[in-house]
Design a protein around this motif. Structure first.
Motif, PDB file in Angstrom:
ATOM      1  N   THR A 137     -29.747 -21.801  24.916  1.00 13.66           N
ATOM      2  CA  THR A 137     -31.061 -21.203  24.689  1.00 13.66           C
ATOM      3  C   THR A 137     -32.020 -21.724  25.748  1.00 13.66           C
ATOM      4  O   THR A 137     -32.312 -22.922  25.794  1.00 13.66           O
TER       5      THR A 137
ATOM      6  N   LYS B 162     -29.965 -21.210  16.813  1.00 10.43           N
ATOM      7  CA  LYS B 162     -30.255 -20.106  15.923  1.00 10.43           C
ATOM      8  C   LYS B 162     -31.772 -20.031  15.739  1.00 10.43           C
ATOM      9  O   LYS B 162     -32.480 -21.028  15.909  1.00 10.43           O
ATOM     10  N   LYS B 163     -32.259 -18.854  15.415  1.00 12.73           N
ATOM     11  CA  LYS B 163     -33.712 -18.637  15.276  1.00 12.73           C
ATOM     12  C   LYS B 163     -34.382 -19.655  14.347  1.00 12.73           C
ATOM     13  O   LYS B 163     -35.466 -20.135  14.627  1.00 12.73           O
TER      14      LYS B 163
END
Length: 140
Positions: free
Chosen positions: A46, A136-137
């Motif tokens: 990310t 993950k979000k």
């Protein structure tokens, strides 16, 4: 009946270019004539305004074995590293913001597999070359 069986076998043989190896279609354009002893691991991380740089530690084997192959910082995704095939690799990504640090880990067994029937001649494909340590979000 015999004609039907021959016709079915013919259709199967003609469609063998779509043969699967471990549930992945064989792309003959990405096939190597000689068995590769090294390949790129593609590590998805990310990268955003919160995490413009992500420290990575790449291990040969499981992380617990602590056999470090490389320590680097990813500034784009995917991050590539060229390593020997036929090995298990693990990666740990560290996401730090203020006083909170989150780690993401993944592992894979990088392999070069023989393809005999899908392409014009025997060749090798690289499998399990992708690792995913994206946040993950809910953790961003």
């Amino acid at each position: 009946m015999k004609t039907t069986i021959v016709l079915i076998l013919f259709v199967i043989m003609v469609s063998s270019c779509n043969e699967k190896i471990f549930t992945a279609d064989v792309n003959c354009d990405e096939c190597y004539i000689d068995k590769p002893d090294k390949a790129d691991l593609a590590i998805s991380v990310t990268i955003n305004y919160k995490y413009p740089r992500v420290p990575l530690v790449i291990y040969k084997g499981n992380i617990e074995a602590n056999d470090i192959v490389a320590i680097d910082t990813a500034e784009s995704s995917p991050y590539y590293i060229y390593v020997p095939t036929e090995q298990y690799y693990s990666v740990k990504a560290e996401y730090s913001k203020d006083t909170v640090t989150t780690y993401a880990v993944d592992g894979t067994h990088l392999r070069s597999l023989s393809v005999n029937d899908a392409c014009d001649s025997k060749c090798y494909v690289i499998t399990n070359e992708k690792l995913d340590v994206q946040l993950k979000k809910e953790f961003q």
